[in-house]
Design an enzyme around this catalytic site. Structure first.
Site, PDB file in Angstrom:
ATOM      1  N   HIS A 192       0.824  -1.207   0.000  1.00 27.79           N
ATOM      2  CA  HIS A 192       0.000   0.000   0.000  1.00 27.79           C
ATOM      3  C   HIS A 192       0.859   1.259   0.000  1.00 27.79           C
ATOM      4  CE1 HIS A 192      -3.434  -2.379   1.944  1.00 27.79           C
ATOM      5  NE2 HIS A 192      -3.764  -2.080   0.705  1.00 27.79           N
ATOM      6  N   GLU A 434      11.178  -9.554 -26.713  1.00 27.34           N
ATOM      7  CA  GLU A 434      12.052  -9.558 -25.538  1.00 27.34           C
ATOM      8  C   GLU A 434      12.798 -10.880 -25.381  1.00 27.34           C
ATOM      9  OE1 GLU A 434       9.696  -8.780 -22.003  1.00 27.34           O
ATOM     10  OE2 GLU A 434       7.997  -9.903 -22.769  1.00 27.34           O
ATOM     11  N   ASN A 457      14.544  -5.088 -20.950  1.00 34.12           N
ATOM     12  CA  ASN A 457      14.917  -5.683 -19.655  1.00 34.12           C
ATOM     13  C   ASN A 457      15.099  -7.187 -19.830  1.00 34.12           C
ATOM     14  OD1 ASN A 457      14.229  -3.102 -18.950  1.00 34.12           O
ATOM     15  ND2 ASN A 457      12.274  -3.663 -18.020  1.00 34.12           N
TER      16      ASN A 457
HETATM   17  C1  PEP Z   1      10.994  -5.718 -20.464  1.00 32.44           C
HETATM   18  O1  PEP Z   1      11.276  -6.903 -20.299  1.00 32.44           O
HETATM   19  O2  PEP Z   1      11.796  -4.885 -20.933  1.00 32.44           O
HETATM   20  C2  PEP Z   1       9.666  -5.208 -20.077  1.00 32.44           C
HETATM   21  C3  PEP Z   1       9.279  -3.988 -20.365  1.00 32.44           C
HETATM   22  O3  PEP Z   1       8.864  -6.027 -19.369  1.00 32.44           O
HETATM   23  P1  PEP Z   1       9.048  -6.340 -17.810  1.00 32.44           P
HETATM   24  O4  PEP Z   1      10.100  -5.412 -17.260  1.00 32.44           O
HETATM   25  O5  PEP Z   1       7.720  -6.137 -17.180  1.00 32.44           O
HETATM   26  O6  PEP Z   1       9.485  -7.775 -17.826  1.00 32.44           O
HETATM   27 MG    MG Z   2       9.710  -8.321 -19.939  1.00 35.14          MG
END
Ligand code: PEP
Ligand code: MG
Length: 578
Positions: A192, A434, A457
């Site tokens: 929260h 990704e 990411n």
């Molecule tokens: C990513 O992998 O770059 C992405 C935006 O997704 P998440 O960070 O939620 O895995």
């Molecule tokens: Mg991702």
């Protein structure tokens, strides 16, 4: 100087004097034996205290409804339900009769039993309910013991709030103008406090474990909500660095006012789109304030972590509708559930896996739970009549998965149509790129997707075999690695070849150091945390596409990430005034 690593819960930098907020009513609970005749009297005292607590919570609920959003009001609705829970009252009355102890102690003992049970649960949702039980029992105890609560509404000067566990009611009443930053021992990004800190735009670092034991009242504290750490009594050099950073951030916020409505356009007329990433619907207005031209990534899995209710179709529909309506006619890309990997939702994913990051995540999990997946797709489809919705599938590894997901979407449409429910027929559906296999087959995927969004990411994690959550190998997670740059280029080129836009919603999109390079690679859309938009826009508006393309060509010819980094740093130094 001491540094503590925690979890970044709300971005920004704050510097100020520590104010230790430690409510120790729980360490002063009186315990004494009562006679049989006194039991009824104790019970009457309890009921009176509960009534007084109810009045207070009703006031907070009204205030939350007035000043905050629906999610925040729900916190107090759940407190009210707890105060009115007849089973719980029966349990307390029975214990009062059996134990012949005073009511304060009986209440405390029952709360402790309940919270211990919940804390031992592996369910993150149940664990986070501990805070609510503490909040409600503390309120009743204050009434019983006639303790006048020190209120965070009465602060007299600017402070960094250092606390063990800020209860939701404290966060709501606190003087937000004077609380510059929050450092908290407990809590995670979905607690929260994190939700409220983000909604108030107060930099916050949670999960620090030892903040309240190591920091004293009046210590000078830096809260770095971007990096997720705090520094206590910094040395001169660090303090000056952060002071400069804070001034820069403030100045940037000022610049934002003039930049907000200007286009993200290079000096030679290349227009790109800047959007925001959000985790909760309440962040949508914030995105607009920072000049976002839409939502590029709404991580829908956070809905499944929101305390209070399960994410059934109705609740999902309401949340999606809230974001869409909040953004008006601007596009909103909602990503279907990306559960698993580092985002375990115990209620949904009971099975333990040896390699969760390579396991039953995201689209794989959804395709294996078709009805569950359809519930989300139907909620999304129904919400589509309230704005400009785009749907995006996470963790697509190849064409089979994309086609399978699209087929479930078609089934969901047919079922909705059969039941007479309205939805937009024309709806863009895209894929996240990704996973290296998706980047390598982007030309094939582009034929079935309305857009791509590159998740750097995970793309970095999977292409360089670096667990994104592992501190020890974090130095290897280099988005400028030639392999990653080639995957990005391949994806963008494949999208353009097929005439669809290429977006990016991984952290790299909000990294000002990468902006020119990404422009040069041809990226059409950058989606990032709302607070990062102004600086990225400023950079875009001060460079030419022609120069950026030359930079990208030179970067693609580099043989290591160090070379790319040096190249970009030098390039930026020459062109962007600090
Ligand atoms: C990513 O992998 O770059 C992405 C935006 O997704 P998440 O960070 O939620 O895995
Ligand atoms: Mg991702």
């Amino acid at each position: 100087m001491k540094e503590f690593k925690g979890i970044s819960a709300s971005s920004g930098v704050a510097i100020g004097k520590a104010f230790l907020y430690v409510d120790d009513v729980f360490s002063q609970i009186p315990r004494y034996t009562i006679t049989r005749d006194e039991v009824e009297l104790e019970w009457a005292r309890f009921l009176e205290a509960v009534l007084a607590a109810e009045t207070e919570v009703l006031e907070l609920l009204e205030r939350a409804n007035r000043e905050m959003g629906e999610e925040q009001a729900k916190i107090f609705e759940s407190h009210l339900m707890m105060l009115r829970d007849e089973d719980l009252k029966d349990q307390i009355q029975t214990k009062l009769h059996k134990s012949s102890q005073n009511i304060e102690w009986v209440l405390w003992d029952i709360s402790r039993e309940l919270t211990q049970k919940l804390s031992n649960s592996s369910d993150a949702y149940l664990q986070e309910r501990v805070v609510d039980i503490f909040d409600v029992s503390r309120r009743i105890l204050h009434k019983l013991l006639f303790i006048k609560k020190v209120s965070l509404a009465d602060l007299q000067e600017e402070v960094i709030l250092v606390t063990h566990n800020l209860l939701p009611s404290d966060a709501l009443v606190m003087n937000k103008r004077l609380v510059k930053g929050i450092a908290m021992d407990m809590g995670g990004p979905t607690s929260h406090t994190a939700i409220l800190a983000r909604a108030f735009e107060i930099p916050a670092v949670l999960g620090l474990s030892r903040a309240t034991t190591e920091i004293k009242n009046g210590d000078l504290v830096i809260v770095d909500g971007n990096a997720g750490h705090i520094i206590c009594n910094p040395n001169k050099e660090v303090l000056e660095r952060y002071q400069r950073m804070a001034v820069q951030l403030k100045k940037m916020a000022e610049d934002l006012k003039s930049l907000r409505d200007l286009p993200a356009e290079t000096t030679d007329g290349c227009r790109v789109t800047l959007k925001a990433n959000i985790e909760i619907p309440e962040e949508a207005p914030l995105a607009l304030q920072h000049g976002a031209e839409g939502i590029g990534l709404y991580r829908s899995e956070f809905l499944f972590l929101t305390p209070g209710q399960s994410a059934d179709e109705e609740r999902q529909y309401r949340a999606y509708k809230q974001v869409l309506e909040g953004m008006g006619s601007l596009p909103v890309t909602i990503r279907t559930l990306d559960v698993g990997g580092d985002k375990i939702i115990p209620d949904l994913q009971a099975t333990e896996e040896k390699n969760p990051l390579l396991g039953w995540r995201a689209i794989r999990f959804c395709l294996a739970h078709k009805e569950f997946f359809k519930t989300q797709l139907k909620a999304l489809l129904r919400s589509s009549v309230h704005g400009n919705l785009k749907i995006m599938f996470p963790m697509i590894s190849g064409i089979e998965e994309l086609e399978a997901a699209l087929a479930v979407l078609e089934e969901s449409k047919a079922e909705l149509a059969a039941s007479g429910k309205a939805f937009s027929e024309k709806l863009d559906v895209g894929a996240m790129i990704e996973i290296p296999s998706a980047a390598m087959t982007a030309d094939i995927l582009a034929k079935k997707a309305a857009f791509f969004s590159i998740g750097t990411n995970d793309l970095v994690q999977y292409s360089l075999a670096v667990d994104r959550g592992n501190e020890r190998i974090a130095y290897l997670a280099q988005p400028f690695h030639p392999a990653v740059l080639r995957f990005i280029k391949r994806t963008i080129d494949a999208a353009h070849e097929e005439g669809i836009p290429a977006a990016m919603c991984g952290e790299l999109a909000g990294n000002p150091h990468a902006t020119a390079l990404l422009l040069g690679l041809g990226l059409d859309e950058f989606s990032m945390s709302a607070a990062s938009i102004p600086l990225v826009k400023k950079i875009i508006r001060s460079v030419s596409l022609k120069d950026c393309q030359a930079l990208a060509s030179a970067a693609l010819a580099c043989s290591s990430y160090v070379e790319v980094e040096n190249l970009v740093t030098q390039w930026m130094r020459q062109r962007i005034a600090s």
